[in-house]
Design a protein around this motif. Structure first.
Motif, short mmCIF file in Angstrom:
data_model
loop_
_atom_site.label_atom_id
_atom_site.label_comp_id
_atom_site.label_asym_id
_atom_site.label_seq_id
_atom_site.Cartn_x
_atom_site.Cartn_y
_atom_site.Cartn_z
N VAL A 209 46.21 33.41 45.55
CA VAL A 209 44.77 33.61 45.68
C VAL A 209 44.16 32.50 46.53
O VAL A 209 43.23 32.74 47.30
CB VAL A 209 44.10 33.69 44.29
CG1 VAL A 209 42.59 33.86 44.43
CG2 VAL A 209 44.67 34.84 43.49
N ALA A 262 40.04 42.12 42.65
CA ALA A 262 40.78 42.23 43.90
C ALA A 262 42.18 42.75 43.63
O ALA A 262 42.82 42.35 42.66
CB ALA A 262 40.85 40.87 44.59
N ASN A 264 46.18 43.27 43.68
CA ASN A 264 47.29 42.33 43.66
C ASN A 264 48.39 42.85 44.61
O ASN A 264 48.70 44.04 44.57
CB ASN A 264 47.82 42.24 42.23
CG ASN A 264 48.95 41.26 42.04
OD1 ASN A 264 49.57 40.81 42.98
ND2 ASN A 264 49.23 40.97 40.77
N GLU A 266 46.68 39.38 46.12
CA GLU A 266 45.36 39.17 46.67
C GLU A 266 45.37 38.75 48.13
O GLU A 266 44.37 38.94 48.84
CB GLU A 266 44.61 38.11 45.84
CG GLU A 266 44.29 38.55 44.44
CD GLU A 266 45.47 38.39 43.48
OE1 GLU A 266 45.30 38.69 42.28
OE2 GLU A 266 46.57 37.96 43.91
N SER A 271 44.37 43.89 50.60
CA SER A 271 43.48 43.28 49.62
C SER A 271 42.38 42.47 50.31
O SER A 271 41.23 42.47 49.86
CB SER A 271 44.27 42.38 48.67
OG SER A 271 43.43 41.89 47.63
#
Length: 432
Positions: A209, A262, A264, A266, A271
């Motif tokens: 992330v 969001a 996966n 991310e 995404s």
């Protein structure tokens, strides 16, 4: 916590105080002086040479410190609290009191009749008013013909449904004389996407992330990021309430506009595209943020304006975040070729954590807004916060107030973020 609501043109003061008791408590006496604001009787940038400025100096504690302040013009002290001019030019005024320095007020002093526009930026179809003033400030609008982009208009008001920058000037003396031109920007609010990273330094998968945030910022300026840490040195004390409310069941989780999750992984292109779907699109609400950083003390003002009325079901969220904190980050991608964290160690010892949520100036889910008419500007002031409270000197970190920032969301009754804005501490961002 005190929050002041200021409406234009009417002034309404609303103080909201949060405590463990439901009883009202006026804690005005508990507010310490941390900043001063210089104000003047004339707010326009251009003023006539025959006008006199009258100044006041007000502390964040609402006390008038004018009598004991030193006011300067272009760096030189003035006598008293008023100033008159003998020649045109640019003049900057500031005030000091007991070690505190105020904001600066800059005026362009003109010797002829001059144009005043009641706002420099306007929404589509919002009415803007023009005036022609004499050097002494008297209204001479009836003598003027106003021009927008070289074309005369009827009367002294203007609106447009087309965004862009317009040049405005006035002629007078039967068209013989002309003012210096001014610019007016008509704009359409652009949406900034809220991207909240639920993370922890112990979470080995969470770096994906972090990479997604890097890619988002690389591809768009219309993203406001906040990292909400769990069970590490940067933990936000109320992160459990946020997780429970927004259905965060595991780490990492990235929330888009507070309530959407969001996909996966991310940082996959699909995404990233999903997160950016609404970034920069047209919306109706615009957010401006003014901040002032005096030593460790940060004061924040947020302003809202909308093409449509803002209902009382909308809420305002104001967060303080910090960049540049260095703590080891667990890395489960250390043996994954193609990952930006491949062979970077596990943990990554010198990992830099940005956008770290430190505190909230509002309720963490937002403070209810007062109903506001379309095109009416709503201004909300917050008492100063001491950033040094959130400084971290462990693990070799150093405290630097310039690393802090402010993130502001407007959310609806279902906590969906409708628009957002952010700015670094000590800086300002206008409506956009």
């Amino acid at each position: 916590m005190k929050i002041r609501y200021l409406f234009v043109p009417f002034l309404v003061l609303s103080i909201v105080i949060y405590s463990c008791s439901a009883d009202y408590l006026d804690n005005r006496a508990q507010v310490d002086l941390s900043s001063i604001t210089l104000k003047a009787n004339i707010e326009t940038t251009n003023i006539g040479i025959d006008q006199t400025l009258e100044f006041t100096v007000i502390g964040n504690d609402d006390v008038d410190y004018t009598a004991n302040s030193v006011i300067t013009v272009n760096g030189e002290p003035i006598e008293g609290t008023s100033h008159s001019f003998t020649e045109g030019g640019e003049y900057t005024f500031e005030a000091t009191y007991s070690g505190f320095s105020s904001n600066a007020l800059t005026y362009n002093v003109v010797t002829e009749k001059y144009l005043v526009i009641d706002r420099s930026k306007a929404l589509r179809t919002q009415t803007v008013t023009f005036q022609l003033l004499n050097p002494n400030g008297d209204d001479a609008t009836s003598e003027a013909t106003f021009f927008v982009n070289g074309t005369s208009i009827s009367g002294n008001t203007f609106s447009s449904n087309q965004e862009g920058v317009y040049e405005v000037y006035a002629t007078y003396d039967n068209g013989v004389s002309q003012t210096e031109p001014e610019t007016l920007e008509v704009f359409v609010p652009k949406r900034k996407v809220v991207y909240e990273d639920y993370t922890g330094a112990w979470c080995g998968w969470c770096v994906r992330v972090t990479n997604a945030v890097h890619l988002l910022k690389e591809q768009s300026d219309d993203v406001v990021v906040v990292a909400i840490h769990n069970n590490d040195e940067m933990t936000f004390p109320q992160e459990v309430q946020l997780r429970n409310t927004f259905g965060v069941a595991g780490f990492p989780t990235a929330k888009i506009n507070r309530t959407d999750t969001a996909p996966n992984p991310e940082d996959a292109p699909s995404s990233i595209e999903y997160a950016l779907a609404n970034a920069g699109t047209e919306t109706d609400i615009s957010i401006a943020i003014n901040t002032e950083l005096t030593g460790n003390m940060l004061t924040v003002q947020t302003k809202l304006i909308s093409e449509n009325s803002i209902p009382s079901t909308h809420k305002l969220v104001v967060y303080i975040y910090q960049d540049g904190l260095v703590f080891p980050q667990t890395n489960y991608y250390v043996n994954t070729p193609g990952s930006p964290y491949y062979q970077m160690g596990n943990p990554i010892e010198d990992f830099v954590h940005n956008d770290v949520l430190e505190t909230s100036l509002t309720n963490i889910f937002g403070d209810q807004l007062q109903s506001t008419n379309a095109f009416e500007e709503l201004s909300i002031n917050f008492d100063a916060v001491d950033l040094s409270t959130y400084g971290d000197t462990s693990n070799g970190n150093t405290y630097d107030p310039s690393r802090f920032g402010v993130a502001v969301y407007v959310v609806d009754e279902n906590n969906n973020a409708l628009n957002a804005q952010h700015v670094k501490a000590g800086l300002n961002v206008d409506f956009e």
